[in-house]
Design a protein around this motif. Structure first.
Motif, mmCIF file in Angstrom:
data_model
loop_
_atom_site.group_PDB
_atom_site.id
_atom_site.type_symbol
_atom_site.label_atom_id
_atom_site.label_comp_id
_atom_site.label_asym_id
_atom_site.label_seq_id
_atom_site.Cartn_x
_atom_site.Cartn_y
_atom_site.Cartn_z
ATOM 1 N N UNK A 11 9.493 62.729 39.732
ATOM 2 C CA UNK A 11 10.891 62.837 39.299
ATOM 3 C C UNK A 11 11.386 64.274 39.392
ATOM 4 N N UNK A 12 10.555 65.221 38.937
ATOM 5 C CA UNK A 12 10.968 66.616 38.997
ATOM 6 C C UNK A 12 11.127 67.064 40.439
ATOM 7 N N UNK A 13 10.197 66.648 41.307
ATOM 8 C CA UNK A 13 10.286 67.033 42.723
ATOM 9 C C UNK A 13 11.543 66.451 43.372
ATOM 10 N N UNK A 14 11.867 65.201 43.046
ATOM 11 C CA UNK A 14 13.049 64.561 43.625
ATOM 12 C C UNK A 14 14.314 65.276 43.171
ATOM 13 N N UNK A 15 14.401 65.612 41.896
ATOM 14 C CA UNK A 15 15.595 66.282 41.383
ATOM 15 C C UNK A 15 15.709 67.703 41.925
ATOM 16 N N UNK A 16 14.582 68.356 42.170
ATOM 17 C CA UNK A 16 14.622 69.680 42.792
ATOM 18 C C UNK A 16 15.084 69.583 44.238
ATOM 19 N N UNK A 17 14.616 68.551 44.941
ATOM 20 C CA UNK A 17 15.032 68.377 46.335
ATOM 21 C C UNK A 17 16.519 68.083 46.440
ATOM 22 N N UNK A 18 17.023 67.287 45.505
ATOM 23 C CA UNK A 18 18.428 66.886 45.549
ATOM 24 C C UNK A 18 19.378 67.970 45.034
ATOM 25 N N UNK A 19 18.876 68.903 44.205
ATOM 26 C CA UNK A 19 19.724 69.908 43.587
ATOM 27 C C UNK A 19 20.615 70.598 44.630
ATOM 28 N N UNK A 20 21.918 70.781 44.347
ATOM 29 C CA UNK A 20 22.611 70.567 43.080
ATOM 30 C C UNK A 20 23.225 69.166 42.921
ATOM 31 N N UNK A 21 22.860 68.222 43.763
ATOM 32 C CA UNK A 21 23.411 66.876 43.634
ATOM 33 C C UNK A 21 22.877 66.172 42.400
ATOM 34 N N UNK A 22 23.663 65.237 41.908
ATOM 35 C CA UNK A 22 23.320 64.451 40.727
ATOM 36 C C UNK A 22 22.721 63.128 41.185
ATOM 37 N N UNK A 23 21.662 62.697 40.525
ATOM 38 C CA UNK A 23 21.048 61.408 40.826
ATOM 39 C C UNK A 23 21.096 60.508 39.604
ATOM 40 N N UNK A 71 20.994 66.024 31.555
ATOM 41 C CA UNK A 71 21.753 64.786 31.743
ATOM 42 C C UNK A 71 23.234 65.135 31.642
ATOM 43 N N UNK A 72 24.037 64.553 32.518
ATOM 44 C CA UNK A 72 25.466 64.846 32.547
ATOM 45 C C UNK A 72 26.246 63.673 31.968
#
Length: 595
Positions: free
Chosen positions: A200-212, A243-244
């Motif tokens: 999860x952390x790797x996916x959110x780092x890859x997507x940054x700054x996009x929101x998933x 979390x947004x």
């Protein structure tokens, strides 16, 4: 080979190792004692090959130090029993007196490359020795007068292993199946929840700054929703993600040295206050490394639910105002192409006074198994250099195979039309030759201090983790030894070595060693990355004529296969970038300024 010459093989057993000496010798020079040692003389297609009886023979020390040495571990699988066997094989070359260094490394490399061609690689002990002898008969290897082949059976712990971390595909982490892994598959003993949390952390780092969204994350990490929600909560407790209001999640950047402003609309900057240097990164660890090189910096983040967000960090490197951004995805599926191209175009459209563009981060080095000076090691830095052909980047969008088996590549080439950065690079090369001065060493140390609190470890990994493997077909893998310095000198001493060359990319290259090395040979490519052609299309389309790649070597493929080395390699590349930018005004920086 001349008729009066023979290729003679003499086996010797020394301890656990078997030594096979193969030498070219004229019949006119044989003594009676040598003739008595013969066990078998080949005929027909093997005419000119002689096998001697096992003998104590000539000690290797008597031959002197070999001019070229190649070592590799050969990982073989018994197709009937499935049992693994691992052999260490070392090829040592001695040459005729007229062969210079270039002759030696070129002949040794070509001999090795032909020996290990996947389509006819000898899988058994006898076949391997026979092929070595047959190659010694060829005129193109006439400079090699003797070869010593050392073979030793190793235990399973010495076998090449598959990468510990999942490969990133299209910017998102995705594990490989056992059939896709090279060598022995390592079992991950950690609890499933911990593995999911890391993904999860790797996916959110890859997507940054996009929101998933939670739905996106469940689909990507392939875990049930309850487990994903539990691990997201744990990451929030560690202050690693946010979390947004939209219900989505984004990586939380922890950087106490940087002011962060969340904006609904990117600010308008007057022409005389705009940055003149843009720095583009693709991975989260790359963005943090680049930002660590800047002073007086502010990050402006514009989050967009269901679309592409933007994150720009504006600061100073010396007197130069810079802006850095991170691509939210990288790869070559349709969505990644649009995303990376749009992000680049939007960056250069927002900051229209940009004069120079740097693409900084990690990449894969093209190994050279015999030439120490051409071989990049993990942690080394490659800088794009257009001094030879003008082009600094080749992207292969299609591979074609003709009826006769010939392979051709359809490529797109990119070159900077403004020669400013190349002139700066040429001056730095001259300075290094004269003074051996490397300011990036200090910037790496400074960066390590600034990044010490980050989740990723930016320290240089242990040298034993720099393992070089090669797939040779039918599930077989060899692990190569790195070439040694001709004089036995350790030039790196725990710091990166700088290389200059051309970059390449293509969708099929990351998993096809033979194609990647063939493409590298044809186009003189020194490093591969994860496909930045759309980024370059955006740069060129925005009429930016001055751009440069600076990439730290994190593997020997495309930069995405060995995550352990990515943070350090990214930091090394960022430190070299800072050195180059500071040299714009005065390339001859005083060493006293860096104490």
């Amino acid at each position: 080979m001349a008729d009066e010459e023979e290729v003679i093989m003499t086996p010797t057993k020394k301890g656990k190792a078997t030594h096979i000496r193969i030498e070219r010798k004229s019949k006119l020079n044989f003594g009676n004692g040598e003739l008595e040692q013969r066990h078998h003389v080949g005929g027909g297609e093997h005419r000119g090959l002689v096998i001697n009886k096992s003998s104590q023979g000539e000690n290797e020390e008597d031959l002197g130090k070999p001019q070229v040495q190649l070592g590799f571990n050969c990982f073989l699988v018994d197709t009937k029993t499935g049992k693994h066997a691992v052999e260490s094989r070392k090829l040592k070359f001695w040459y005729v007196d007229t062969a210079d260094y270039l002759d030696q490394v070129t002949t040794g490399f070509n001999f090795f490359r032909e020996l290990l061609k996947p389509e006819n690689f000898p899988k058994d002990y006898v076949g391997f020795i026979r092929k070595c002898m047959k190659q010694m008969q060829k005129p193109e290897y006439s400079l090699a007068r003797k070869i010593n082949l050392e073979i030793e059976l190793l235990d399973d712990e010495s076998a090449p292993h598959s990468p510990d971390s999942p490969i990133a595909e299209n910017g998102y982490g995705k594990g490989l199946t056992a059939d896709e892994l090279m060598g022995l598959t390592r079992h991950d003993p950690r609890p499933w929840e911990e593995i999911v949390r890391e993904k999860l952390l790797h996916v959110l780092e890859s997507a940054y700054p996009n929101i998933l969204s939670v739905e996106d994350l469940v689909r990507i990490v392939d875990a049930d929703e309850a487990c994903v929600l539990e691990q997201l909560a744990e990451l929030q407790r560690k202050d690693l993600i946010r979390s947004l209001e939209s219900g989505g999640f984004v990586r939380h950047v922890l950087d106490i040295k940087t002011e962060v402003q969340e904006v609904k609309q990117m600010m308008t900057v007057s022409a005389n206050q705009q940055p003149t240097i843009a720095i583009i990164t693709a991975n989260y660890c790359e963005k943090l490394a680049v930002d660590a090189m800047m002073e007086n910096k502010t990050t402006y983040v514009k989050f967009k639910t269901g679309g592409e967000s933007n994150a720009y960090t504006i600061g100073y490197i010396g007197e130069h105002k810079c802006v850095s951004t991170k691509l939210p995805m990288i790869g070559h599926d349709r969505s990644a192409q649009i995303s990376s191209g749009n992000t680049t175009t939007r960056l250069l459209g927002t900051f229209q006074q940009i004069e120079h563009v740097f693409i900084v981060g990690v990449a894969g080095g093209v190994p050279h198994f015999t030439d120490y000076y051409k071989h990049p090691r993990l942690g080394d830095v490659m800088i794009s250099d257009c001094s030879r052909t003008g082009d600094i980047y080749y992207y292969c969008d299609k591979i074609l195979q003709e009826k006769d088996g010939t392979i051709t590549y359809n490529t797109k080439a990119f070159r900077p039309r403004d020669g400013f950065l190349q002139n700066v690079l040429d001056t730095i090369k001259e300075q290094r030759l004269m003074r051996k001065f490397e300011p990036w060493r200090k910037y790496i140390r400074d960066g390590l201090e600034l990044l010490a609190t980050q989740e990723a470890d930016y320290n240089r990994p242990p040298p034993e983790t720099d393992r070089l493997t090669m797939v040779i077909g039918e599930g077989n893998v060899i692990e190569m030894q790195h070439p040694h310095h001709p004089e036995g000198i350790d030039e790196r001493q725990g710091m990166p070595k700088i290389h200059y060359g051309v970059f390449g990319a293509g969708k099929r290259f990351s998993k096809a060693d033979d194609l990647r090395l063939d493409f590298a040979g044809r186009y003189n490519v020194n490093s591969f990355d994860s496909e930045f052609d759309q980024v370059l299309e955006g740069v060129v389309g925005s009429v930016k004529e001055s751009f440069m790649f600076i990439r730290g070597m994190s593997d020997y493929s495309d930069g995405m296969q060995k995550q352990e080395w990515q943070p350090y390699a990214a930091l090394a590349a960022a430190a070299v970038m800072k050195s180059i930018i500071l040299s714009f005004s005065s390339p001859y920086i005083s060493e006293d300024e860096l104490e």
